[in-house]
Design a protein around this motif. Sequence first.
Motif, short mmCIF file in Angstrom:
data_model
loop_
_atom_site.label_atom_id
_atom_site.label_comp_id
_atom_site.label_asym_id
_atom_site.label_seq_id
_atom_site.Cartn_x
_atom_site.Cartn_y
_atom_site.Cartn_z
N SER A 1 1.44 61.97 29.48
CA SER A 1 1.43 63.39 28.43
C SER A 1 0.37 62.84 27.53
O SER A 1 -0.50 63.74 27.16
CB SER A 1 2.98 63.32 27.85
N LEU A 2 0.09 61.59 27.16
CA LEU A 2 -0.92 61.32 26.30
C LEU A 2 -2.35 61.63 26.96
O LEU A 2 -3.04 62.15 26.33
CB LEU A 2 -0.88 59.71 25.87
N ALA A 3 -2.52 61.05 28.16
CA ALA A 3 -3.89 61.33 28.76
C ALA A 3 -4.25 62.88 29.07
O ALA A 3 -5.38 63.22 28.71
CB ALA A 3 -3.80 60.81 30.37
N LEU A 4 -2.90 63.67 29.24
CA LEU A 4 -3.28 64.99 29.66
C LEU A 4 -3.64 65.62 28.24
O LEU A 4 -4.36 66.54 27.96
CB LEU A 4 -2.31 65.77 30.10
N SER A 5 -3.06 65.24 27.17
CA SER A 5 -3.24 66.01 25.83
C SER A 5 -4.75 65.65 25.25
O SER A 5 -5.16 66.46 24.82
CB SER A 5 -2.23 65.42 24.69
N GLN A 6 -5.16 64.32 25.56
CA GLN A 6 -6.49 63.91 25.06
C GLN A 6 -7.46 64.52 26.01
O GLN A 6 -8.52 65.30 25.33
CB GLN A 6 -6.74 62.40 25.37
N GLN A 7 -7.44 64.95 27.27
CA GLN A 7 -8.09 65.71 28.02
C GLN A 7 -8.17 67.15 27.40
O GLN A 7 -9.31 67.79 27.21
CB GLN A 7 -7.80 65.72 29.40
N THR A 8 -7.17 67.68 26.99
CA THR A 8 -6.91 69.23 26.64
C THR A 8 -7.70 69.23 25.12
O THR A 8 -8.63 70.09 25.20
CB THR A 8 -5.52 69.56 26.38
N LEU B 1 11.31 65.02 30.13
CA LEU B 1 10.10 65.70 29.80
C LEU B 1 9.59 64.67 28.58
O LEU B 1 10.11 63.95 27.76
CB LEU B 1 10.42 66.85 29.18
N ALA B 2 8.11 64.48 28.76
CA ALA B 2 7.37 63.80 27.59
C ALA B 2 6.41 65.04 27.11
O ALA B 2 5.82 65.85 27.52
CB ALA B 2 6.61 62.76 28.08
N TYR B 3 6.18 64.84 25.52
CA TYR B 3 5.11 66.02 24.95
C TYR B 3 4.32 65.20 23.93
O TYR B 3 4.88 64.13 23.55
CB TYR B 3 6.10 67.03 24.45
N ASP B 4 3.28 65.69 23.65
CA ASP B 4 2.33 65.11 22.50
C ASP B 4 1.68 66.43 21.85
O ASP B 4 1.24 67.41 22.34
CB ASP B 4 1.30 64.28 23.25
N ARG B 5 1.71 66.32 20.54
CA ARG B 5 1.03 67.18 19.77
C ARG B 5 -0.59 67.08 19.63
O ARG B 5 -0.68 65.60 19.47
CB ARG B 5 1.60 67.35 18.40
N LEU B 6 -1.42 67.66 19.55
CA LEU B 6 -2.94 67.55 19.54
C LEU B 6 -3.11 67.16 18.10
O LEU B 6 -2.71 67.87 17.18
CB LEU B 6 -3.78 68.59 20.35
N ASP B 7 -4.22 66.26 17.83
CA ASP B 7 -4.52 65.87 16.53
C ASP B 7 -5.37 67.19 15.94
O ASP B 7 -5.25 67.66 14.73
CB ASP B 7 -5.32 64.74 16.57
N LEU B 8 -6.36 67.65 16.83
CA LEU B 8 -7.44 68.49 16.07
C LEU B 8 -6.79 70.19 16.25
O LEU B 8 -7.58 71.05 15.37
CB LEU B 8 -8.76 68.43 17.09
N TYR B 9 -6.17 70.71 17.12
CA TYR B 9 -5.71 71.70 17.34
C TYR B 9 -4.33 72.07 17.22
O TYR B 9 -3.51 71.25 17.87
CB TYR B 9 -6.36 72.28 18.68
N PRO B 10 -3.78 73.19 16.95
CA PRO B 10 -2.44 73.47 17.02
C PRO B 10 -1.78 73.62 18.32
O PRO B 10 -1.40 74.99 18.78
CB PRO B 10 -2.20 74.75 16.10
#
Length: 658
Positions: A27-34, A234-243
């Motif tokens: 989840s962290l890797a995909l959120s950073q890629q996104t 399920l694992a989830y992550d909020r992005l730092d730069l975007y909502p």
Amino acid sequence: MTVTATEIWRQRTTTVAAAEKNLSALSLALSQQTERAFHSVELVVEATALSIEAAGGLERAGTETLHNVLRARITGVPQISGLAVINAQGRVVNGARLFPSPTDDRSGLDYFIQHRDTLSNAILISPTRPSLVDGRAIIPVSRRVSAPDGSFQGIIVATVDPDYFQQSFRRALPAEGGASAIFRSDGILLARTPAVDGMAPGRSYGHLPIFRPDAPRHGLGWGASPMDGAVRILAYDRLDLYPLIVNVSLQESALLADWYGNSGRLALAAAMATLLLGGAAFILVRQSRREEEFVVALRDSEQRLRFAQYALDHAADMVFWIDAEARILYANDAAGSRLGYAPTALVGMPIDRIDPHFSSDFWPRLLRRLKQRGTVRFETTNLTADGGAYPAEVAANCVAFAGADYVCAFVRDISQRKLAEAALAEKTAKLEASNAELEQFAYVASHDLREPLRMVSSFVTLLARRYGPLLTDEAREFIAMAQDGAVRMDRLILGLLEYSRVGRQERPLVPVPLAEMTAQALRALAVAVEEAGATVEVAPDLPRVMANEEELLRLILNLLGNALKYRHPDRLPVVTVGWRREGPEVVYWVADNGIGIAPQYHERVFGIFQRLHSRERYEGTGIGLAICKKIVERAGGRIWIESTPDLGSTFYFSLKVA
């Protein structure tokens, strides 16, 4: 049997814990890629805004030249399917795909209306919707374009292809039971892999716990999916730069498939061992534990290797591995896409085919530098397969493995940054030249105006002296009005001269004591203080600030003079001088108990020739506070006011502490 049940449950706990750890990492890797993917889109949109400004505004954005710029800008950014410029009436004036662009009416779209009615130029990520061009699903990413006066000129919109994320996520997910999705922070689905019938992007899941405002930025959950009904972890992550929120999930049945098989085998073995020999059960359990620990360790190692390889293959930046002979051993998808090669075609290629600076003679020297410094960052120029070139930023690291040296290089295309820097530098140079010309004009014009004005004033005065007794009262009144007008005009010209002189001589800022400048200003205003019956209180230990001494004295004189001039008619003036420290700056203020200023005039009072009162009530030219503002901003500070009508005003300014 009790031992067997305990072992079965322990294996289940171990399996679940390993899955939670792996899902959190994925989840962290995909959120950073996104986040990197949307950041690339934002850079394209912001660079387009600079290009429109450089072209002279949105009304001049319909040229083929700008179309070519837009088309080049989205090349090498695979997540962007389109880029368009829309005017204030909602009409497409230019785009990256077609020229001339279809002049469709977009004024009814939600994101157009939001930008039109909101002053912010921030990036907006809208819900997934069908494209008006070909009907395919798109994620609009847009920003407002404002005129210099803040009025609405139009918008820039980049369309992001959800399939880009679906394909990227599909390669990273487990083969069985895996799923991943991107949501807006309000719960609206933007993209999901795999797709589910009836659960199209654009639907809201804002009722789920992970979308509550007080939910943690990342976490784990277990339950039935609202999309396919399957029980999932399920694992989830909020992005730092975007909502945005990215989640990854795995079906319980797929997760525990191996465990179900193991538990059945263990139960059968335990039953047989219980019938035959109790001691044999212990041996079987111990052996099973060792095998299970080995399998888990091997699976974790493979998973980490898979994550690392995925991160390299799908990184937004180009990644290369290069051997000691300066030949490419590995290049990721981004490198092949930007350079115009298949990634496999780059393997074995000499690096100087891409960057001529890295010749076979230079490469050993670079290796030595990398061994000494660890990481070397530099800018260079890369060559593409079709003979083109673009500026690049490189971060290179030396890695020793199995007795050989290798270089891992992360390369970023900085074409847009260079274009933006060049546009900004050109704009800054033009602005500085324009300001210099304007100041020179104001200085020369005001200086030259005084000579004919003095002549008019002198002859009007001479006329009054020689022929005053012969004139009627009305004629003498006309002469007096002409003299008064000449005096006021002279004061205006003197004020304009003073305003234009601020900063004309580029003197360096030096440490100046505020206490001494305040004391000098009060000595110069001693007569005015006495006539007004004012009380002036100055805070002790005023510090030193970085300023021009002459201009700082003029600034404090103006502020203290205004505090005395605009006093309340029903009370004696009380003026307070104070200060406070705010980080690297000193905030200095002059407070009074005078007539005050209404809130709607707090910005206007700092404009040149701005007066809030008639000349009969208060003398002045309306230039004093404009001079104060210019002095403070020249020194890198800011000036502002807090005031309540009929109670008084406080003028603040900040300067760097010495």
